[in-house]
Scaffold this motif. Structure first.
Motif, PDB file in Angstrom:
ATOM      1  N   UNK A 124      -8.469   8.449  -4.252  1.00  0.00           N
ATOM      2  CA  UNK A 124      -8.720   9.535  -3.316  1.00  0.00           C
ATOM      3  C   UNK A 124      -7.590   9.600  -2.293  1.00  0.00           C
ATOM      4  N   UNK A 125      -7.165  10.827  -1.997  1.00  0.00           N
ATOM      5  CA  UNK A 125      -6.062  11.079  -1.067  1.00  0.00           C
ATOM      6  C   UNK A 125      -4.728  10.521  -1.560  1.00  0.00           C
ATOM      7  N   UNK A 126      -4.639  10.225  -2.873  1.00  0.00           N
ATOM      8  CA  UNK A 126      -3.381   9.770  -3.441  1.00  0.00           C
ATOM      9  C   UNK A 126      -3.009   8.348  -3.095  1.00  0.00           C
ATOM     10  N   UNK A 127      -3.947   7.574  -2.554  1.00  0.00           N
ATOM     11  CA  UNK A 127      -3.630   6.225  -2.097  1.00  0.00           C
ATOM     12  C   UNK A 127      -3.671   5.219  -3.256  1.00  0.00           C
ATOM     13  N   UNK A 165       1.080  17.478  -0.951  1.00  0.00           N
ATOM     14  CA  UNK A 165      -0.341  17.274  -1.242  1.00  0.00           C
ATOM     15  C   UNK A 165      -0.529  15.979  -2.035  1.00  0.00           C
ATOM     16  N   UNK A 166      -1.616  15.236  -1.760  1.00  0.00           N
ATOM     17  CA  UNK A 166      -1.831  13.966  -2.474  1.00  0.00           C
ATOM     18  C   UNK A 166      -2.097  14.190  -3.957  1.00  0.00           C
ATOM     19  N   UNK A 167      -1.638  13.252  -4.775  1.00  0.00           N
ATOM     20  CA  UNK A 167      -1.837  13.315  -6.225  1.00  0.00           C
ATOM     21  C   UNK A 167      -2.833  12.233  -6.613  1.00  0.00           C
ATOM     22  N   UNK A 168      -3.986  12.654  -7.121  1.00  0.00           N
ATOM     23  CA  UNK A 168      -5.023  11.715  -7.549  1.00  0.00           C
ATOM     24  C   UNK A 168      -4.869  11.459  -9.042  1.00  0.00           C
ATOM     25  N   UNK A 169      -4.918  10.205  -9.460  1.00  0.00           N
ATOM     26  CA  UNK A 169      -4.822   9.864 -10.873  1.00  0.00           C
ATOM     27  C   UNK A 169      -3.412   9.609 -11.362  1.00  0.00           C
ATOM     28  N   UNK A 170      -2.444   9.493 -10.438  1.00  0.00           N
ATOM     29  CA  UNK A 170      -1.075   9.170 -10.843  1.00  0.00           C
ATOM     30  C   UNK A 170      -0.989   7.700 -11.244  1.00  0.00           C
ATOM     31  N   UNK A 224       0.836  -1.193   0.000  1.00  0.00           N
ATOM     32  CA  UNK A 224       0.000   0.000   0.000  1.00  0.00           C
ATOM     33  C   UNK A 224       0.873   1.246   0.000  1.00  0.00           C
ATOM     34  N   UNK A 225       0.360   2.327  -0.549  1.00  0.00           N
ATOM     35  CA  UNK A 225       1.160   3.531  -0.575  1.00  0.00           C
ATOM     36  C   UNK A 225       0.344   4.786  -0.843  1.00  0.00           C
ATOM     37  N   UNK A 226       1.053   5.917  -0.813  1.00  0.00           N
ATOM     38  CA  UNK A 226       0.476   7.234  -1.066  1.00  0.00           C
ATOM     39  C   UNK A 226       1.403   7.977  -2.020  1.00  0.00           C
ATOM     40  N   UNK A 227       0.817   8.699  -2.972  1.00  0.00           N
ATOM     41  CA  UNK A 227       1.581   9.541  -3.880  1.00  0.00           C
ATOM     42  C   UNK A 227       1.338  11.004  -3.514  1.00  0.00           C
ATOM     43  N   UNK A 228       2.407  11.735  -3.203  1.00  0.00           N
ATOM     44  CA  UNK A 228       2.325  13.157  -2.880  1.00  0.00           C
ATOM     45  C   UNK A 228       3.117  13.963  -3.892  1.00  0.00           C
TER      46      UNK A 228
END
Length: 211
Positions: free
Chosen positions: A96-99, A73-78, A64-68
């Motif tokens: 949502x929230x870059x997850x 700030x989170x990046x949606x759609x990366x 699992x991870x997050x893209x900022x």
């Protein structure tokens, strides 16, 4: 005195089965590798005249991870790509929230990279472990795409050649790449000055290039 270690190797058939004969009784370690990368080691005991049939389940795990972005700030759609050497594993899109999440992964080392327009992360490695909370935060920044090929003296392209991009003061700042099976490579990089080192063994010689 010397400690002698017997090594037996084999490959599983299309049904995932493996048979090894004439093994020495005693304690053994079964190391499982897939696509050239180590997955897990399993300890087992063999006894004399007692055929052993083992069945080991390689339980999948997740990442699992997050893209900022550069400001956090989170990046949606990366787009997040996960792969092992010369073999793409899976691609997902951050929500949502870059997850994002990769499910049903075999544990071991992977390469991972996120891209979004002119934003990207540099390729990173992550060791996905069994029964662990595998997670990563990917930090994006403005990037440009570097693409090319490694050409040998005979004019052919060099598959699986090693490339090192140096741009920092410390060895851990270096970026390591490998050409694909066609001898080509591509990577998103932040704007900077780089020194490129390439090496490729052929016919008993190591061809080296630096620029």
């Amino acid at each position: 005195d010397l400690d002698l270690v017997a090594v037996y190797e084999g490959e599983t058939d299309p049904n995932g089965k493996l048979s090894l004969d004439d093994m020495v009784p005693g304690n053994i370690a079964v190391d499982v590798s897939i696509a050239g990368r180590f997955i897990v080691s399993i300890n087992q005991t063999l006894t004399l005249d007692q055929p052993f049939v083992g069945e080991w389940a390689l339980s999948p795990t997740s990442l699992n991870g997050i893209v900022n972005d550069a400001s956090g700030e989170p990046v949606i759609g990366a787009t997040i790509d996960l792969w092992i050497k010369d073999q793409n594993v899976e691609q997902v899109i951050s929500g949502i929230n870059g997850t994002f999440s990769f499910e049903d992964l075999l544990y071991g080392e992977y390469f991972i990279q996120a891209t979004y327009g002119d934003l990207a992360t540099q390729t990173q490695t992550i060791n996905v472990q069994y029964l662990a909370n595998n997670s990563i935060i990917l930090q994006m920044a403005p990037a440009v795409k570097l693409a090319g090929a490694i050409i040998l003296p005979d004019g052919s392209k060099a598959p699986n050649a090693n490339i090192r991009l140096t741009f920092g003061d410390l060895p851990e700042d270096d970026l390591l790449l490998t050409t694909d099976s066609s001898g080509e490579f591509s990577e998103y990089l932040k704007e900077d000055n780089y020194i490129i080192y390439c090496s490729y063994p052929m016919n008993g010689k190591d061809y080296v290039y630096a620029s």
